[in-house]
Design an enzyme around this catalytic site. Structure first.
Site, short mmCIF file in Angstrom:
data_model
loop_
_atom_site.label_atom_id
_atom_site.label_comp_id
_atom_site.label_asym_id
_atom_site.label_seq_id
_atom_site.Cartn_x
_atom_site.Cartn_y
_atom_site.Cartn_z
N LYS A 160 -10.36 -0.74 10.66
CA LYS A 160 -10.85 -1.94 9.93
C LYS A 160 -11.08 -3.33 10.49
CE LYS A 160 -7.48 -0.61 6.26
NZ LYS A 160 -7.97 0.11 5.30
N GLN A 194 -4.77 -5.19 7.03
CA GLN A 194 -5.63 -6.43 6.67
C GLN A 194 -5.39 -7.67 7.18
OE1 GLN A 194 -7.96 -5.72 4.33
NE2 GLN A 194 -6.91 -3.68 3.72
N HIS A 223 0.95 -1.40 -0.09
CA HIS A 223 0.06 0.03 -0.08
C HIS A 223 0.92 1.22 0.01
CE1 HIS A 223 -2.78 2.86 1.74
NE2 HIS A 223 -3.76 2.13 1.49
N CYS A 243 -4.72 2.48 -3.53
CA CYS A 243 -3.45 3.01 -2.93
C CYS A 243 -2.27 2.07 -3.08
CB CYS A 243 -3.90 3.22 -1.65
SG CYS A 243 -4.91 4.61 -1.13
N ASP A 268 3.03 -4.91 8.09
CA ASP A 268 1.96 -4.06 7.92
C ASP A 268 0.71 -4.98 7.99
OD1 ASP A 268 -0.34 -2.56 7.26
OD2 ASP A 268 0.31 -1.88 5.47
#
Lengths: 412, 147
Positions: free
Chosen positions: A232, A209, A128, A370, A206
């Site tokens: 999220k 998600q 991202h 993104c 990261d």
């Protein structure tokens, strides 16, 4: 609900999310854009409203009942987050605004404070923008080399290339997604960490998600930094998390300066608060922290095993329903994937697909997500993306598939 | 199904989106400019040729984008013919009003562009229709003697 549940009663869970009973132009909302931001359960809404109505004051400074109780509620989130990620201690949890700010914190404090010019940061082709741009800024400001690990056509990391990029031991830090927001690919995080360490590098994952769909344990992954964002994970916007090993946080200089992050201040000199407060300048997102607490309790109660099993079934169902649609191409075919499916359709641009789906009450994302470098790598400008959450049903995926067949006819 | 999007996706739009007439770079041109919409990834480049009187005589474009943006670029390539920099700016402003409000009662010369009026019902798509016009005006503005 209990955490040993392995089969979700989705119809029951959906009642926890007030927004899911909304209609769009007379049609039931089919919300397939949870990877952008998930909807909020009643528990989160009530926690935030309840705080404002009954128990709210600034934290860490008041000598009164309201401040003490609010501090307890906010700091309770730190304990819950530490447990969620399997951290060694609550001091390893730093609250930020979102994942982006958490990565920027590491790029600034670890990047400029610890990495030396001439060292390299290694990212991947499927990051991202939030895990690309901070490292480019570090590169330009601090003389750090930026390396990019390629991915395969299936959308998996090229592990031979990954090891090759580490071999000269110039990479001081790896920063790679734990799950792609476009391809749905879960990266082999434990292997990435082991290889990074073998060649003397630290590693940031990261988890924006990944943390939503499966249980994450930073100790068993053997990561050094892990970031995610509250909104999220069914929590509010405005609060994100950086987990890092305590010794790394101790060694890193502060990011932002101000109140709350100091031990003492004079005009000549200031000294820093202990971790994690050294990295939390100013009044934090108190209400959002309280909301995140409710969100973590909620997913814990539903149970990650059940969430993961449910979403895995959804992905399999979606692949089975979408793949046969004429002219539709699914982008990314990773072996290990989470609840995100990107696709393109011959003769229909992603934006046109999204507009038509919207008319049927279906919310998907369309665009470059993104992740422009990834789009270029896959030879695309944009995709449409359906993403799933614990409240997504197979019926919703059927509605998506049936409507996509009509979209295809419309643009044929 | 989708009857309510027919205002947006009129036959002209679908046809121009699929088979644009002017989607090529001009071999000889006086000005060119690119436009992009970083939020959605749409990109367009526009080439402009003038006649001796300074009026637009030909427009070509290359675009990666949705049906709306490609159809808009293609219709623009026809609507721009015969306009000078000054009248083109007025036409562009009128078009922006058309796709934002659905109507431009006091405007002239918008007949070609009328099929795009349905975009006004889809606020998130207005920028798709106006992107080629931004590129066209950038080309005109960048050109010496036509600014």
């Amino acid at each position: 609900m209990n955490d040993r549940m392995t089969h979700l009663d989705v119809a029951l869970l959906r009642r926890d999310f007030p927004i899911l009973s909304e209609t769009i132009r007379g049609k039931p909302l089919v919300f397939l854009d949870s990877a952008a931001s998930a909807q909020k359960p009643r528990a989160v809404i009530d926690a935030m409203v309840g705080a404002m109505e009954h128990q709210y004051a600034n934290i860490h400074r008041g000598l009164h009942w309201m401040s003490e109780r609010t501090t307890e509620a906010y700091e309770g989130t730190r304990d819950l987050t530490a447990t969620l990620l399997g951290a060694n201690s609550r001091e390893e949890i730093v609250f930020t605004r979102n994942s982006t700010e958490a990565i920027n914190l590491v790029a600034h404090s670890y990047g400029r404070g610890i990495l030396k010019p001439g060292q390299a940061v290694l990212i991947s082709e499927m990051e991202h923008h939030s895990n690309i741009v901070p490292w480019q800024m570090l590169r330009d400001a601090h003389g750090i080399e930026l390396r990019v690990c390629p991915i395969t056509d299936a959308g998996e990391l090229d592990m031979a290339a990954y090891e090759g990029l580490l071999e000269d031991r110039k990479v001081g830090l790896v920063a790679i997604t734990h799950m792609s927001n476009v391809l749905g690919t879960y990266t082999p995080a434990a292997r990435l960490c082991a290889l990074a360490h073998e060649y003397g590098a630290k590693i940031l994952l990261d988890g924006s998600q990944a943390v939503v769909h499966r249980r994450v344990d930073v100790k068993s992954l053997d990561a050094d930094f892990y970031v995610f964002t509250g909104h999220k994970l069914y929590g509010p916007t405005g609060i994100g998390v950086l987990w890092a090993r305590a010794e790394l946080l101790e060694a890193m200089p502060p990011f932002l300066g101000g109140g709350d992050m100091i031990s003492s201040v004079s005009f000549e000199h200031s000294s820093w608060a202990r971790i994690p407060h050294k990295f939390e300048a100013g009044t934090p997102a108190i209400l959002e922290g309280i909301g995140l607490s409710a969100a973590i309790k909620y997913v814990n109660a539903v149970g990650f095993d059940a969430i993961a099993a449910h979403e895995q079934a959804l992905v399999e169902h979606a692949l089975a329903r979408l793949s046969p649609i004429q002219g539709l191409s699914i982008i990314g075919h990773a072996q290990d994937r989470g609840g995100v499916i990107s696709f393109t359709m011959e003769g229909a641009h992603a934006h046109d697909i999204a507009t038509l789906l919207d008319r049927a009450g279906i919310a998907v994302r369309a665009g470059h997500h993104c992740a422009e470098p990834l789009m270029r790598r896959m030879g695309l400008d944009s995709t449409a993306r359906a993403s799933f959450a614990l409240y997504t049903t197979q019926e919703e995926i059927d509605i998506l598939a049936d409507t996509l067949i009509r979209v295809r006819e419309f643009f044929a | 199904m989708f009857e309510d999007v027919r205002d947006l996706y009129q036959e002209v739009i679908l046809d121009r989106g699929r088979h644009p007439r002017h989607a090529q770079r001009l071999d000889a041109f006086d000005a060119t400019a690119k436009g992009d919409n970083p939020m959605c990834g749409d990109r367009v480049q526009v080439w402009v040729k003038h006649n001796d009187q300074g009026a637009v005589s030909d427009v070509g474009f290359e675009a990666r984008g949705c049906a709306i943006s490609i159809a808009s670029a293609d219709l623009m390539a026809e609507a721009a013919i015969g306009h000078t920099a000054t009248t083109l700016r007025k036409l562009s402003a009128d078009f922006a009003q058309l796709v934002t409000s659905g109507d431009c009662p006091d405007c002239a010369g918008l007949e070609t562009l009328q099929p795009l009026s349905g975009v006004s019902e889809f606020p998130s798509r207005v920028k798709c229709a106006t992107l080629p016009w931004h590129a066209l005006l950038s080309a005109i503005d960048a050109e010496p003697g036509h600014g």
